[in-house]
Design an enzyme around this catalytic site. Structure first.
Site, PDB file in Angstrom:
ATOM      1  N   ALA A  66       2.747  58.590  49.691  1.00 46.32           N
ATOM      2  CA  ALA A  66       2.924  60.329  49.767  1.00 46.32           C
ATOM      3  C   ALA A  66       2.405  60.759  50.982  1.00 46.32           C
ATOM      4  O   ALA A  66       1.457  60.404  51.432  1.00 46.32           O
ATOM      5  CB  ALA A  66       3.108  60.694  48.562  1.00 46.32           C
ATOM      6  N   GLY A 111       3.176  55.980  47.253  1.00 48.86           N
ATOM      7  CA  GLY A 111       4.418  56.428  47.524  1.00 48.86           C
ATOM      8  C   GLY A 111       5.360  55.280  47.710  1.00 48.86           C
ATOM      9  O   GLY A 111       6.884  54.902  48.016  1.00 48.86           O
ATOM     10  N   GLU A 114       6.085  52.604  46.342  1.00 52.45           N
ATOM     11  CA  GLU A 114       7.022  53.091  44.919  1.00 52.45           C
ATOM     12  C   GLU A 114       8.279  53.197  46.037  1.00 52.45           C
ATOM     13  O   GLU A 114       9.645  53.200  44.523  1.00 52.45           O
ATOM     14  CB  GLU A 114       7.181  54.229  44.399  1.00 52.45           C
ATOM     15  N   GLU A 134      -3.783  55.584  44.617  1.00 55.43           N
ATOM     16  CA  GLU A 134      -3.737  56.914  44.099  1.00 55.43           C
ATOM     17  C   GLU A 134      -4.457  57.168  43.479  1.00 55.43           C
ATOM     18  O   GLU A 134      -5.961  58.503  43.135  1.00 55.43           O
ATOM     19  CB  GLU A 134      -1.961  57.085  43.285  1.00 55.43           C
TER      20      GLU A 134
END
Length: 260
Positions: A66, A111, A114, A134
């Site tokens: 992200a 992300g 994911e 993260e």
């Protein structure tokens, strides 16, 4: 609809959906997540889209995560909303009838991993690196990683990967059951398209119902899952594809499926 951060190409029903932010290692910002949601909805209802290959532009990254620059200024409320936006994309991918193949050509971090886990399976380049870093930023996976990864490889390995923030090689991802196959970088897309073509050539209603049975069965008891499978199995006998597929087998010819 025109997209700023995505490229979409359809080759005989095999759609290549590319995250196109190579200058930012294809990181997922709010705009890109919105575009992804729109594109997936569009493709789900496009009869010309039989299989989707999801990948990232350039050779360095599938999706490096992200967008940290955007996240760094978020409040708790904004972080929650951003997480839900990403989760909604992942949930939509899981509900799609159209099969999704993640082609991980480089970094798939946070992300990005994911997003790959939101697909039906993953093919990776031998040079790919995967992980959930993260915790090194003081946060945790927020786009479904804590839910999808343990369901795929079990909680112990998922805990190790998520708690340490370490990045693993494609070979380890294969050994752990995260990736289905690992290929040399120059062969990766061609091999993914071979598999996509094989899927596109079968009865796609059967594939869609099988995907539904697998996804929903994981949240049921085995007995309830068997009942659900039987109900979908029965429904398929009312389709033109079932008549065509079995008729072609009996008549010793190639089936011409229509998805009806």
């Amino acid at each position: 609809m025109e997209y700023k951060n995505l490229l979409i190409e359809n080759d005989n029903g095999i759609v290549t959906l590319t995250i196109n932010r190579p200058q930012a290692l294809n990181s997922l910002n709010s705009e890109t997540l919105t575009e992804l949601g729109c594109a997936l909805y569009q493709l789900e209802y496009d009869p010309a889209a039989k299989v989707i290959i999801l990948t990232g532009a350039g050779e360095k990254a599938f999706v490096a995560g992200a967008d940290i620059k955007e996240m760094s200024e978020m409040s708790a409320y904004e972080g929650h909303q951003f997480g839900r936006k990403g989760q909604n994309v992942m949930l939509a991918m899981g509900k799609m009838r159209t099969p999704l193949i993640a082609v991980v050509n480089g970094f798939a971090l946070g992300g990005g991993l994911e997003l790959a886990l939101g697909c039906d399976f993953i093919y990776a380049s031998a040079k790919a690196k995967l992980g959930f870093p993260e915790v090194t930023l003081g946060i945790m996976p927020g786009f479904g990683g804590t839910q999808n990864l343990p369901r795929l490889i079990g909680p112990n390995k998922a805990n190790e990967l998520i708690f340490t923030g370490k990045v693993i090689t494609a070979d380890k991802a294969l050994a752990w059951g995260i990736a289905n196959e690992v290929f040399p970088p120059e062969e990766l897309m061609a091999r993914a398209k071979e598999t996509a073509a094989a899927i596109a050539g079968v009865g796609l209603l059967g594939v869609a119902y099988a995907k539904d049975a697998i996804a929903n069965g994981l949240n049921m008891t085995k007995e309830d899952g068997f009942r659900y499978e039987a109900s979908l199995f029965g429904v398929l006998f009312a389709t033109a594809d079932q008549k065509e597929g079995m008729g072609a087998f009996v008549e010793k010819r190639k089936a011409a499926f229509t998805g009806k």
